[in-house]
Design a protein around this motif. Structure first.
Motif, mmCIF file in Angstrom:
data_model
loop_
_atom_site.group_PDB
_atom_site.id
_atom_site.type_symbol
_atom_site.label_atom_id
_atom_site.label_comp_id
_atom_site.label_asym_id
_atom_site.label_seq_id
_atom_site.Cartn_x
_atom_site.Cartn_y
_atom_site.Cartn_z
ATOM 1 N N ASN A 46 18.513 28.316 38.933
ATOM 2 C CA ASN A 46 19.433 27.268 38.463
ATOM 3 C C ASN A 46 18.735 26.309 37.497
ATOM 4 O OD1 ASN A 46 21.536 28.308 39.993
ATOM 5 N ND2 ASN A 46 21.064 27.031 41.774
ATOM 6 N N ARG A 47 17.447 26.025 37.743
ATOM 7 C CA ARG A 47 16.704 25.151 36.825
ATOM 8 C C ARG A 47 16.517 25.803 35.463
ATOM 9 N NH1 ARG A 47 11.897 24.040 34.575
ATOM 10 N NH2 ARG A 47 10.967 25.984 35.298
ATOM 11 N N LEU A 48 16.318 27.123 35.460
ATOM 12 C CA LEU A 48 16.081 27.842 34.216
ATOM 13 C C LEU A 48 17.368 28.124 33.426
ATOM 14 C CD1 LEU A 48 13.432 30.414 35.505
ATOM 15 C CD2 LEU A 48 12.995 28.476 33.989
ATOM 16 N N GLU A 49 18.501 28.071 34.097
ATOM 17 C CA GLU A 49 19.771 28.447 33.446
ATOM 18 C C GLU A 49 20.030 27.699 32.139
ATOM 19 O OE1 GLU A 49 24.479 29.213 34.569
ATOM 20 O OE2 GLU A 49 23.251 27.963 35.890
ATOM 21 N N PRO A 50 19.830 26.378 32.057
ATOM 22 C CA PRO A 50 20.112 25.687 30.788
ATOM 23 C C PRO A 50 19.290 26.198 29.605
ATOM 24 C CG PRO A 50 19.905 24.104 32.583
ATOM 25 C CD PRO A 50 19.467 25.415 33.129
#
Length: 409
Positions: A46-50
Motif C-alpha cells: 500500500n505504501r508503494l502503490e502511489p
C-alpha cells in the motif's frame, strides 16, 4: 497502458496475491508475501502503490528502481523486498500479456521445454490436501514404522519416487542452533543414507536409474554445520543447504572451509548484493533466491546471471503458492545454469480420475491448466503469455470460501 490500482487478494490457506489493474483489459498477478508477516507486507504494498499509479507497467526495471529507492535511504530488507517481489511478478505478467508472449521470451527466450521439480521428504510418509487447505489439514498414512527411525526416511523417499513420480527430493532435518546438536550428527547422516536407499529402491522399482536427493540442514551453528557436512559428504547429496546461520556470509565461509561438498544457500537473502558477496568468494555451488523475497523475477534473473559467472547453479526457493511457482518456472526456463525447482507440498494433488489420473499435479483448483508432472519428474514450461497461467474460476471460488490464516499453510 497505465496502472490504475493495486488489489490485495488473500488466498487460502495463507497466501497473499496482488492484482495490478490497468486502463486496459490487461491485469497482472503476483505474490507479495513473507511467511507469518502478511499484514506488514500488505502495508508496504500500500505504501508503494502511489509510486506506481499512472505509470506504464511494462517499464519494469524503472519501476523496480523507484520502489527500491523509496523510503528515505532505507534500501532492501525482507518487508520491502517481499512487497517489491510480488509487484514485480505482476508487472512482468502484465508486460508479457501486453506483448502476447511468456515472460521467459522477454528475458532471452526459452532454453528448457520442461522443468525438473523436487519435493520435500523427511520422517513422515507424504499426503495430499484439497486445494486451499493447509498441509496440517491432512495427516500421513498410518504405518507401523516409528518416528526417528531411519526406515521411515527410507520409506518416505521410496514412496515419493515410486508412487508420486518424483525424480528429485530434498530431505529436511533441523538440528537447531545449539552445540548440543553434535550428539545427533551421526543419526541425521544415517537418516540421509536411508533416504538415499529409498530413492534407489523406488527408482529401481519403476525403471529409473537415478534420483537426486539434496538435504536442508536449516542453519545450524557453524561448528555443527561443519560436522554435518563432513558426515553427509560421503553420501554425495545433490547439495547441502544452508549449513550456517543466515546473517553472515563469513559464517558460510567458516562452515564450508575445506569441504568439496556442493553447498547451497540464499532462501532468506534479500537482493543481489549478498549473493554477489557469497559468489565472489567461491562459497556456493547452488544459489537459492526466493522469487517472492529476493526481488521478484527481475532480481532473481540477475542473481542467476551472477551465479553462472561463478559456475553455480540456480535452484529457486519456492515454498509458497502455485503463483510464485509459476513465476519461478518463467525464470528457470530461460536460465542456462538452472538445476532444479522447489515447490510446496501443500500444492500437490493426486487425482484418481480425469485427464490427470495417477499423476502428481501442482496448482489444481488455482489454474485452469495446472502443472502436471510427467514420468521423468518434469513439468512442462507454459506457452501462454505473461506468467503462463490462467485462473480457474470454479476452483478459485471453492478455494476462496475456505478459511485464510496468517501462518503459512
Amino acid at each position: 497502458m497505465k496502472i490504475t490500482s493495486l488489489e490485495i487478494i488473500k488466498v487460502p490457506p495463507s497466501w497473499v496475491w496482488l492484482k495490478i489493474h490497468t486502463d486496459t483489459e490487461h491485469f497482472g498477478l503476483g505474490e507479495p508475501y513473507l511467511e507469518n508477516h502478511p499484514e506488514t507486507v500488505i502495508a508496504e504494498v500500500n505504501r508503494l502503490e502511489p509510486f506506481l499509479i499512472g505509470e506504464d507497467p511494462t517499464q519494469v526495471e524503472k519501476l523496480w528502481k523507484v520502489m527500491y529507492e523509496s523510503g528515505n535511504g532505507y534500501f532492501g530488507g525482507p518487508i520491502k523486498l517481499s512487497a517489491i517481489s510480488g509487484i514485480d511478478m505482476a508487472l512482468w505478467d502484465l508486460a508479457g500479456k501486453a506483448a502476447g508472449v511468456p515472460v521467459y521470451q522477454m528475458l532471452g527466450g526459452k532454453i528448457f521445454d520442461r522443468i525438473k521439480v523436487y519435493r520435500a521428504t523427511g520422517g513422515q510418509l507424504p499426503w495430499a490436501v484439497e486445494p486451499g487447505q493447509p498441509y496440517s489439514a491432512g495427516k500421513p498414512p498410518q504405518t507401523n514404522l516409528k518416528a526417528n527411525d531411519p526406515e521411515i526416511y527410507r520409506e518416505a523417499a521410496r514412496n515419493l519416487v515410486e508412487e508420486w513420480g518424483y525424480r528429485a527430493l530434498k530431505m529436511h532435518v533441523s538440528p537447531g542452533d545449539g552445540l548440543e546438536a553434535t550428539s545427533s550428527v551421526d543419526q541425521l547422516a544415517e537418516f540421509f543414507a536411508a533416504g538415499k536407499e529409498g530413492t534407489i529402491e523406488g527408482g529401481r522399482n519403476v525403471g529409473v536409474d537415478h534420483v537426486d536427493l539434496a538435504i536442508d540442514i536449516h542453519n545450524p551453528n557453524p561448528a555443527i554445520g561443519r560436522q554435518l557436512i563432513d558426515a553427509l559428504a560421503p553420501h554425495r547429496p545433490l547439495f547441502i543447504e544452508e549449513p550456517m546461520p543466515l546473517e553472515r556470509v563469513d559464517g558460510l565461509a567458516q562452515a564450508i572451509e575445506g569441504t568439496n561438498a556442493t553447498i547451497a544457500a540464499g532462501e532468506r537473502w534479500m537482493g543481489k548484493h549478498i549473493f554477489f558477496d557469497a559468489l565472489s568468494r567461491g562459497l556456493l555451488s547452488v544459489v537459492q533466491p526466493d522469487i517472492a523475497h529476493a526481488g521478484g523475477i527481475t532480481e532473481t534473473k540477475k542473481i542467476a546471471i551472477m551465479a553462472e559467472a561463478a559456475y553455480a547453479k540456480l535452484a529457486i526457493h519456492c515454498p509458497l503458492s502455485p503463483l510464485a511457482f509459476a513465476a519461478a518456472i518463467q525464470v528457470d526456463a530461460c536460465t542456462p545454469n538452472f538445476l532444479v525447482q522447489e515447490h510446496n507440498e501443500v500444492n500437490d494433488t493426486r487425482p484418481t480420475e480425469g485427464c490427470f489420473a495417477g499423476q502428481t499435479v501442482i496448482g489444481a483448483g488455482f489454474f485452469k491448466e495446472p502443472f502436471a508432472m510427467d514420468p521423468a519428474g518434469f513439468v512442462s514450461t507454459p506457452e501462454g503469455p505473461g506468467l503462463g497461467v490462467e485462473l480457474d474460476p470454479e476452483g478459485m471460488e471453492k478455494i476462496m470460501a475456505m478459511p485464510w490464516q496468517s501462518a503459512r499453510g
